[in-house]
Design a protein around this motif. Structure first.
Motif, PDB file in Angstrom:
ATOM      1  N   PRO A   3       0.808  -1.237   0.000  1.00 57.72           N
ATOM      2  CA  PRO A   3       0.000   0.000   0.000  1.00 57.72           C
ATOM      3  C   PRO A   3       0.835   1.279   0.000  1.00 57.72           C
ATOM      4  O   PRO A   3       0.478   2.258   0.635  1.00 57.72           O
ATOM      5  N   VAL A   4       1.971   1.262  -0.705  1.00 58.24           N
ATOM      6  CA  VAL A   4       2.884   2.417  -0.672  1.00 58.24           C
ATOM      7  C   VAL A   4       3.317   2.874  -2.065  1.00 58.24           C
ATOM      8  O   VAL A   4       4.122   3.790  -2.194  1.00 58.24           O
ATOM      9  N   GLN A  40       0.089   7.409   1.974  1.00 55.99           N
ATOM     10  CA  GLN A  40       1.031   6.373   1.508  1.00 55.99           C
ATOM     11  C   GLN A  40       2.469   6.700   1.929  1.00 55.99           C
ATOM     12  O   GLN A  40       3.293   5.801   2.101  1.00 55.99           O
ATOM     13  N   ALA A  74      -5.495   2.141   1.344  1.00 60.08           N
ATOM     14  CA  ALA A  74      -4.576   3.026   0.610  1.00 60.08           C
ATOM     15  C   ALA A  74      -5.019   3.310  -0.815  1.00 60.08           C
ATOM     16  O   ALA A  74      -4.699   4.365  -1.369  1.00 60.08           O
ATOM     17  N   TYR A  75      -5.755   2.375  -1.424  1.00 65.63           N
ATOM     18  CA  TYR A  75      -6.012   2.513  -2.863  1.00 65.63           C
ATOM     19  C   TYR A  75      -7.462   2.745  -3.266  1.00 65.63           C
ATOM     20  O   TYR A  75      -7.702   3.205  -4.383  1.00 65.63           O
TER      21      TYR A  75
END
Ligand code: HAS
Length: 558
Positions: free
Chosen positions: A276-277, A296, A536-537
């Motif tokens: 998730p980065v 992120q 995160a997305y």
């Protein structure tokens, strides 16, 4: 049933199975070949980039750079990882059965077919799109299909590896799995989850677009799906090196690893925080809301933690070893380390590179500082002292014991000496080249551009200095690659012996500690991984479809 309770199997079986060895050797042959081709392309692109050399047949800078990136960053690493992980499983969990091994072979051939397809398109100048294949650069459809084959090939091989891991668990209910086998499982699960991103981009966006079925492509979405895969990709390269650091190097030193439990925890953290980065590669991209970039960035700082844990563990191992050798002062344990053993020297020099490499990563990830270095040649310097030094030098060290182990030969004096020459030549070349890259990057020199394109008049004089440093460093690296190839040849042709060279696997200081159950609760691990990815997305990707933000084409893949 084995009476295994930790990292080492306490049975007479301490070797890689013979049939598995053939599969491993086939993968490693690709590593050597890819290193030679990719390394040659690397040297040539440095020379062409300097503007002082021209190549026949109109072979240009970007074509060579694409070949260099694809062959080294994707092909060489993938074949190494598949071969090494199969070896680690066969050594610590036991031989693969026929189905698992067959999957390894099918994966190998699918990867081979894909590599040949992509490489031929690059050679024909039909796929000069660099290894990140950012749209709107467009390649021939065969290039994308070839890359898909390469990824699918890894999935098939990984399926066989995961089957071996789960079979061990079934046969040894309630016991702690061998550490190396567990680590391969984490890396493989991370790989399957992250490659879904790049596979979706290639199948639903790039292939239809390159075949002319659709006219446009949603660039923001394609880049986001790429980096959803692209950042965990760097940990897919790194984790096999960490497997060697945690589970093999202590045995090479003749001591114990620091903590089996800590090693497992650090791998779990990589599974959670690698994926998730990806947006930290897109901090200057339009079309992604600043809040999600910030989130992120925070998650990126979480993925630094397992590397700091690794650094701590390795310091503990080295110091403990040095003290056992009689060191009493604050730092004199350093002198006691086995500097003449190439397996150690290669890895240790790699670790030294990772200190500035990791620091550079932290700088890259720090929102505002990223503005300074993004798209400069600093980033190229960063990845040459991460994947191009700690990772690759550790792969070389692994080859040093693995090749003679699977071919029944010996690491003789010459092979060890070649390993030491390789370590020091590589360090010299990479040191000079990456220093120039970091330095020039800070002065604003862009990545992926030639001097004539850049025309950075105000640093023109300095530019020549950076170019010369890069060419000199690159030349040393090329010499190092020749040494590596000679070392591989020596390792597979050296004197045969009845007892194969050792595949070292360490015990740990907490060897007898009971297994920590949750780190092998795969349902839980996968739920947490997916949960973090969704946080995160979900919103940034939804916005790419629903909002008319620059760079995104509302509601469309294309
Ligand atoms: Fe990175 C760009 C952030 C690690 C590879 N990275 C790249 C690209 C590549 C790459 C290939 O946030 C370019 C992609 C492209 O083409 O555009 N990177 C990070 C961060 C980390 C990091 C936070 N990167 C890696 C690793 C790589 C790799 C590992 C390959 C294997 N990176 C970024 C960001 C960008 C980026 C941004 C985008 C930049 C942009 O704008 O384009 C962290 O994981 C680093 C943590 C590591 C440490 C070091 C721990 C040290 C250890 C050694 C200990 C030494 C010992 C021996 C024990 C904190 C474990 C010492 C003994 C003595 C006696 C001294």
């Amino acid at each position: 049933m084995s009476n295994y309770t930790g990292s080492e199997i306490f049975s007479s079986k301490t070797t890689v199975d013979k049939k598995d060895s053939r599969l491993i050797l086939a993968n490693m042959a690709w590593v050597a070949f890819a290193l030679l081709i990719g390394g040659t392309a690397g040297l040539l692109q440095t020379l062409v980039r300097s503007g002082q050399f021209e190549l026949p047949f109109g072979i240009g800078y970007y074509q060579l750079l694409t070949l260099h990136g694809v062959i080294l960053a994707l092909v060489m690493t993938f074949f190494f990882i598949m071969g090494f992980q199969i070896a680690a499983l066969s050594r610590t969990a036991g031989a693969l059965n026929n189905t698992e091994r067959r999957l390894g072979w099918v994966g190998f051939w699918v990867m081979t077919a894909g590599t040949l397809m992509s490489a031929s398109m690059i050679a024909l100048n039909e796929a000069t799109v660099l290894y990140t294949f950012y749209a709107p650069l467009q390649a021939h459809a065969i290039h994308y299909i070839g890359l898909t084959f390469v990824i699918v090939g890894t999935w098939i091989s990984v399926a066989g590896q995961l089957m071996r891991y789960f079979r061990w668990r079934k046969e040894n209910k309630g016991q702690k799995t061998p550490l190396l086998s567990y680590m391969t499982a984490i890396n493989n699960v991370m790989w399957i989850v992250c490659t879904i991103g790049v596979a979706s981009a290639v199948l639903f966006q790039f292939i239809p677009w390159s075949l002319g079925w659709v006219e446009t492509i949603n660039i923001t979405l394609s880049r986001t799906l790429f980096w959803y895969f692209g950042h965990p990709l760097v940990y897919f390269w790194l984790l096999p090196a960490y497997m060697v650091w945690y589970a093999i190097i202590p045995k090479v030193l003749g001591t114990k690893g620091f903590s089996d439990n800590l090693a497992r925890l650090s791998f779990v953290l990589f599974l959670f925080f690698s994926i998730p980065v990806g947006i930290h590669h897109q901090l200057v991209d339009p079309g992604i809301d600043a809040f999600w970039k910030g989130l992120q960035v925070v998650l990126t700082f979480m993925v630094i933690v397992p590397s700091l844990m690794t650094a701590f563990s390795m310091f503990a191992v080295f110091e403990t070893y040095g003290r056992k050798q009689g060191a009493t002062g604050l730092l004199d344990w350093f002198k006691k380390l086995p500097w003449t053993d190439a397996r150690f020297a290669l890895v240790f020099i790699g670790m030294l590179f990772f200190i500035p490499g990791g620091l550079g990563g932290i700088i890259n990830a720090s929102g505002q500082m990223n503005q300074l270095i993004h798209n400069t040649i600093w980033v190229v310097g960063h990845f040459h002292i991460t994947v191009g030094a700690p990772v690759i030098l550790t792969y070389f060290a692994a080859m040093l014991f693995l090749l003679p182990h699977i071919t029944g030969r010996k690491i003789d004096k010459i092979a060890n000496r070649l390993g030491l020459f390789l370590a020091y030549t590589w360090a010299l070349g990479m040191g000079i080249m990456s220093l120039a890259m970091h330095w020039a990057g800070l002065r604003g020199a862009p990545r992926r551009s030639t001097f004539s394109e850049y025309g950075g008049a105000e640093i023109a004089g300095e530019w020549i200095t950076y170019q010369v440093m890069q060419a000199v460093g690159g030349s040393f690296l090329f010499i190092a690659i020749i040494i590596a190839i000679l070392m591989f040849l020596k390792l597979i042709t050296g004197p045969k012996q009845t007892e194969p060279e050792e595949f070292p696997v360490a015990m740990f200081m907490d060897q007898d500690a009971p297994p920590v159950k949750w780190v092998e609760n795969w349902r839980l691990l996968i739920i947490i991984t997916i949960f973090l990815i969704l946080i995160a997305y979900t919103v940034p990707i939804t916005q790419m479809f629903t909002e008319n933000i620059p760079g995104a084409k509302g509601f469309r893949l294309w």
